[in-house]
Design a protein around this motif. Structure first.
Motif, short mmCIF file in Angstrom:
data_model
loop_
_atom_site.label_atom_id
_atom_site.label_comp_id
_atom_site.label_asym_id
_atom_site.label_seq_id
_atom_site.Cartn_x
_atom_site.Cartn_y
_atom_site.Cartn_z
N SER A 165 0.84 -1.19 0.00
CA SER A 165 0.00 0.00 0.00
C SER A 165 0.88 1.24 0.00
O SER A 165 2.10 1.16 0.23
N GLU A 166 0.26 2.40 -0.20
CA GLU A 166 1.02 3.66 -0.14
C GLU A 166 1.63 3.85 1.24
O GLU A 166 2.77 4.32 1.38
N THR A 167 0.88 3.49 2.26
CA THR A 167 1.37 3.62 3.64
C THR A 167 2.59 2.73 3.86
O THR A 167 3.60 3.16 4.46
N GLN A 168 2.52 1.50 3.36
CA GLN A 168 3.66 0.57 3.52
C GLN A 168 4.87 1.06 2.74
O GLN A 168 6.01 0.97 3.22
N ASN A 169 4.65 1.56 1.53
CA ASN A 169 5.77 2.10 0.75
C ASN A 169 6.43 3.27 1.46
O ASN A 169 7.66 3.38 1.48
N ALA A 170 5.62 4.13 2.07
CA ALA A 170 6.16 5.28 2.80
C ALA A 170 6.93 4.82 4.04
O ALA A 170 7.99 5.37 4.37
N LEU A 171 6.41 3.80 4.70
CA LEU A 171 7.07 3.23 5.88
C LEU A 171 8.46 2.70 5.52
O LEU A 171 9.44 2.97 6.21
N ASN A 174 10.91 5.53 4.62
CA ASN A 174 11.41 6.23 5.82
C ASN A 174 12.46 5.39 6.55
O ASN A 174 13.50 5.90 6.97
#
Length: 334
Positions: A165-171, A174
């Protein structure tokens, strides 16, 4: 199946037969590694040699220049690396002296570990003391990033079939930035890059024999220590690892290596560097299986995954990565 390279190799060895008294009939496979390289063992009728090693490195995949350059560099530093007896760079063959067939992996146990690792520390310190900038390629941010990117590309997406997901990619992005920031802040030395139990040979003199160094770079001082004691092929209790890392840090400080004065900082660097390597290795082992048909490395994934989870859990900034890694456990089919 025909093997045209083997035919070419045999012809090259025929020309060397008089000089090295080679018994061509004894040419036999010694080992292969995760690359396109493979190794053969051949007997010499000259008792001073006994057996010799032949490296076959297809030039289009594994040019020999880096191996030859690093071999001389490490030999000058006092490490026990193969002596290059004959070379055929055009066709991709080397004739080397034989460092034996007893790897650290086969020899390590409760009773031998302290002695063998002490020898490995001495060799590692020798190599790091010889370090100079602008000799080997830099282990820079771009290379660290390319290695880390193998984890989502090959392990998560290809091997586990996870659609991030976008959240996982951002995680992940980071976490990678934090890891690289730590890695680049460390003092720089020569880095073998695969300094572990399968590439160290038990030898009678100047133990260990050191192999598979052609990818050496100039980079973080903890990298080879992380390879050695967070080894993908053998695990040790954390208190023993801590003891060995302390010994390495103390030896480095005593000899003038640029170690932090605070061991806590050094151990944190060791852990964060190890995490970079674990994530890379997860990607590499998955790629070896799915791209190269080398499934044997899949059995080593669970240990590497456990290293990564344990390390990420110990640092608050990496807790989200730890939870992501934990979620992949149930999808492991190896």
């Amino acid at each position: 199946m025909t093997d045209p390279r083997l035919y070419t190799l045999r012809n090259w060895l025929k020309g060397l037969k008089p000089s090295w008294q080679l018994d061509l009939e004894t040419l036999d496979s010694a080992s292969a590694d995760a690359s396109f390289r493979r190794y053969f063992r051949i007997k010499s009728q000259n008792l001073d040699f006994g057996t010799l090693i032949v490296m076959d490195a297809p030039p289009q995949h594994e040019p020999l220049n880096a191996f030859i350059r690093v071999d001389f560099l490490l030999a000058e530093a006092g490490l026990n690396v193969p002596h290059i007896l004959e070379e055929n760079v055009t066709e991709g063959f080397l004739l080397l002296n034989d460092l034996g067939n007893e790897t650290y992996l086969s020899a390590l146990n409760e009773n031998t570990a302290d002695h063998l690792y002490q020898d490995a520390i001495q060799a590692l310190v020798k190599m790091q003391l010889a370090s100079k900038p602008d000799v080997l390629p830099n282990y820079d941010a771009a290379l660290l990033q390319r290695e880390l990117d193998l984890f989502p590309e090959w392990y998560l997406k290809k091997h586990l079939q996870i659609k991030l997901s976008e959240t996982q990619n951002a995680l992940i992005k980071n976490a990678f930035e934090l890891i690289i920031q730590n890695n680049l802040a460390q003092a720089k030395v020569y880095v073998h890059r695969d300094y572990h139990s399968r590439n160290l040979m038990v030898t009678e003199k100047n133990n260990p024999g050191v192999l598979d160094f052609q990818d050496a770079v100039y980079g973080p001082i903890t990298y080879d220590a992380a390879s050695l004691w967070r080894d993908a092929y053998i695990a040790w209790p954390e208190e023993r690892v801590l003891d060995w890392v302390i010994k390495f840090w103390e030896e480095g400080r005593k000899t003038g290596l640029p170690m932090p004065t605070d061991f806590g900082q050094f151990y944190r660097d060791f852990e964060w560097m190890g995490l970079q390597r674990h994530l890379k290795v997860l990607g590499i082992f998955a790629r070896l299986s799915h791209r190269d048909g080398k499934d044997g490395y899949l059995k080593d994934i669970p240990l590497v995954l456990e290293y990564a989870i344990a390390t990420a859990h110990r640092y608050i900034e990496l807790k989200p990565l730890a939870r992501l890694l934990e979620s992949t456990r149930v999808r492991q089919d190896v």
